[in-house]
Design a protein around this motif. Sequence first.
Motif, PDB file in Angstrom:
ATOM      1  N   PRO A 393       0.828  -1.218   0.000  1.00 28.86           N
ATOM      2  CA  PRO A 393       0.000   0.000   0.000  1.00 28.86           C
ATOM      3  C   PRO A 393       0.855   1.257   0.000  1.00 28.86           C
ATOM      4  O   PRO A 393       0.514   2.256  -0.628  1.00 28.86           O
ATOM      5  CB  PRO A 393      -0.818  -0.133   1.287  1.00 28.86           C
ATOM      6  N   SER A 394       1.976   1.207   0.730  1.00 32.26           N
ATOM      7  CA  SER A 394       2.922   2.315   0.753  1.00 32.26           C
ATOM      8  C   SER A 394       4.319   1.739   0.888  1.00 32.26           C
ATOM      9  O   SER A 394       4.642   1.123   1.908  1.00 32.26           O
ATOM     10  CB  SER A 394       2.633   3.263   1.921  1.00 32.26           C
ATOM     11  N   TRP A 395       5.148   1.891  -0.151  1.00 29.13           N
ATOM     12  CA  TRP A 395       6.513   1.377  -0.078  1.00 29.13           C
ATOM     13  C   TRP A 395       7.279   2.025   1.070  1.00 29.13           C
ATOM     14  O   TRP A 395       8.013   1.358   1.791  1.00 29.13           O
ATOM     15  CB  TRP A 395       7.245   1.631  -1.397  1.00 29.13           C
ATOM     16  N   GLU A 396       7.109   3.310   1.267  1.00 30.17           N
ATOM     17  CA  GLU A 396       7.868   4.041   2.278  1.00 30.17           C
ATOM     18  C   GLU A 396       7.515   3.599   3.695  1.00 30.17           C
ATOM     19  O   GLU A 396       8.350   3.668   4.589  1.00 30.17           O
ATOM     20  CB  GLU A 396       7.647   5.552   2.132  1.00 30.17           C
ATOM     21  N   LEU A 397       6.288   3.166   3.917  1.00 29.67           N
ATOM     22  CA  LEU A 397       5.846   2.808   5.262  1.00 29.67           C
ATOM     23  C   LEU A 397       5.952   1.310   5.537  1.00 29.67           C
ATOM     24  O   LEU A 397       5.700   0.866   6.657  1.00 29.67           O
ATOM     25  CB  LEU A 397       4.398   3.265   5.490  1.00 29.67           C
ATOM     26  N   GLY A 398       6.320   0.524   4.526  1.00 33.14           N
ATOM     27  CA  GLY A 398       6.407  -0.921   4.698  1.00 33.14           C
ATOM     28  C   GLY A 398       7.832  -1.419   4.580  1.00 33.14           C
ATOM     29  O   GLY A 398       8.798  -0.668   4.708  1.00 33.14           O
ATOM     30  N   SER A 399       7.966  -2.717   4.357  1.00 33.72           N
ATOM     31  CA  SER A 399       9.273  -3.322   4.130  1.00 33.72           C
ATOM     32  C   SER A 399       9.065  -4.608   3.352  1.00 33.72           C
ATOM     33  O   SER A 399       7.927  -5.052   3.137  1.00 33.72           O
ATOM     34  CB  SER A 399       9.982  -3.628   5.457  1.00 33.72           C
ATOM     35  N   ASP A 400      10.153  -5.228   2.912  1.00 31.97           N
ATOM     36  CA  ASP A 400      10.037  -6.488   2.185  1.00 31.97           C
ATOM     37  C   ASP A 400       9.385  -7.575   3.038  1.00 31.97           C
ATOM     38  O   ASP A 400       8.841  -8.544   2.507  1.00 31.97           O
ATOM     39  CB  ASP A 400      11.413  -6.952   1.707  1.00 31.97           C
ATOM     40  N   ARG A 401       9.437  -7.425   4.351  1.00 33.45           N
ATOM     41  CA  ARG A 401       8.792  -8.404   5.227  1.00 33.45           C
ATOM     42  C   ARG A 401       7.268  -8.354   5.100  1.00 33.45           C
ATOM     43  O   ARG A 401       6.579  -9.290   5.477  1.00 33.45           O
ATOM     44  CB  ARG A 401       9.184  -8.169   6.683  1.00 33.45           C
ATOM     45  N   ASP A 402       6.753  -7.240   4.563  1.00 36.80           N
ATOM     46  CA  ASP A 402       5.308  -7.077   4.440  1.00 36.80           C
ATOM     47  C   ASP A 402       4.768  -7.546   3.093  1.00 36.80           C
ATOM     48  O   ASP A 402       3.554  -7.526   2.872  1.00 36.80           O
ATOM     49  CB  ASP A 402       4.932  -5.601   4.635  1.00 36.80           C
ATOM     50  N   LEU A 403       5.660  -7.941   2.191  1.00 34.78           N
ATOM     51  CA  LEU A 403       5.213  -8.336   0.859  1.00 34.78           C
ATOM     52  C   LEU A 403       4.330  -9.582   0.924  1.00 34.78           C
ATOM     53  O   LEU A 403       4.596 -10.512   1.683  1.00 34.78           O
ATOM     54  CB  LEU A 403       6.428  -8.615  -0.037  1.00 34.78           C
ATOM     55  N   ARG A 404       3.290  -9.584   0.137  1.00 37.71           N
ATOM     56  CA  ARG A 404       2.349 -10.700   0.099  1.00 37.71           C
ATOM     57  C   ARG A 404       2.483 -11.411  -1.243  1.00 37.71           C
ATOM     58  O   ARG A 404       2.566 -10.781  -2.302  1.00 37.71           O
ATOM     59  CB  ARG A 404       0.922 -10.207   0.317  1.00 37.71           C
ATOM     60  N   ILE A 405       2.499 -12.738  -1.174  1.00 40.56           N
ATOM     61  CA  ILE A 405       2.687 -13.569  -2.363  1.00 40.56           C
ATOM     62  C   ILE A 405       1.357 -14.204  -2.741  1.00 40.56           C
ATOM     63  O   ILE A 405       0.762 -14.951  -1.961  1.00 40.56           O
ATOM     64  CB  ILE A 405       3.737 -14.665  -2.102  1.00 40.56           C
TER      65      ILE A 405
END
Length: 467
Positions: A393-405
């Motif tokens: 939803p927001s690259w700046e507020l997230g991280s790669d740990r938040d990526l959904r597959i």
Amino acid sequence: MDLLLTHGYFLYEDERELQIMKPYVPLGILYICSHLRSRGFAVEVFDSTFSSSNELFTLLRSTPPAILGIYANLMTRRKALEIARTAREAGWQVVVGGPEPGAYVDEYLQAGADVVVIGEGENTLEELLPALRSGSHRDLERVKGIAFRSAEGQVCRTAPRPQIANLDAQPWPAREAVDIDRYVSTWRDHHGTGSVSFITARGCPYSCRWCSHQVFGKTHRRRSPLAVVDEVEWLLDRYHPEMTWIADDVFTIHHGWLFQYAAEMKRRSLKVPFECISRADRLSTKVIETLAELGCFRIWIGSESGSQRILDAMDRGVTVEQVQTAIAGCKARGIQTGMFLMWGYEGEEIVDIEATVQHVKSSEPDVFLTTVSYPIKGTPYFDEVSPRLLPLPSWELGSDRDLRIRDRHSRRFYLYADQLLRHEVELARVVKKGPTAKQESISKLEHLIAEARKGLHACQGEVEVLS
């Protein structure tokens, strides 16, 4: 001041870390600091660990602007970008580096960085600082290992920077630039033992598909045993820690080096308890004996899975049997073992989860930590699943740990897997007590195991994101 170095880790702003309270100094920026100081640059460090965002922002707004260097990783992305924006608004030039920015060059430049350092930072910053002061894009083009925007706004990447070949020529980290005594006392106050960290090498030559090699590449460059022992001796004399953390990616890669290091420690009558990370295939009987003689009290092993099929898919290069043999060998010599485990790697199903449960029960590590796999940009794993990744939803507020597959098992599925593992291991420990084991405890755990296994099977059709 030519350069102010900082990082985005604020201990007192992280509720999880406040439960752990095991901070270590940021060795990476302290190595950069000592290198640049040895070359005549005026470098200071704002160590954010025991500070606050507001303190750093106040400093940036009240100090005559110079160049700010920010270390960033996937866990500190949000803070690092906030620091960068504040610095730019206050007139600072901003340089970012570390494990993550090199994989997200465009994003970090878009978010306000003037330059992204790709790879090791010491030699690059030595050339970069004068180039930034000159204000000439032509000067920036001559600096290897960076990315920046041209006068026309185009992203420019210079040639790669060669890795530092002779680590012994590098000065030790500038530990005196931070309040290291506070780190030691924090450990001592919360755990009864003060601890300090050091490295003996840089890089990891292995090819695990989910692991990032962004800074050091697939290299393994060692310091000499004598140089490391010199530093250990100084650390023990200066800070008087009760233990140390050897922060190498894999401490026991080179057996010959380890035996020389152990001999020199013994010659100087030096011995201090320590913990480290290794691989099961680099833990022979002689290596384990040497670690025990050196004072190793805990060794962490990346087991990841109890399914050989999944280990092979990861390109781990180890077998389940090697992990079990290594743990048994460590336990026989009185060394505690920690095991890293990963759920959700590509292709993992219930049969693999059950294999992992049996593996941990058989191995009997003293402690094990689990995570659900996440793809780090720049890794083969990321490339493999990238067509199925949903944007944050927001690259700046997230991280790669938040990526959904897309189409992977749901988080609830892995929660049940985790519960099953922990209850099964606890039951095995209780039963091992023999006649002293309470039937009430056994019955309760058996019920929890049945519920976890039932939940695991019931939700195996759930996926994280529908197609």
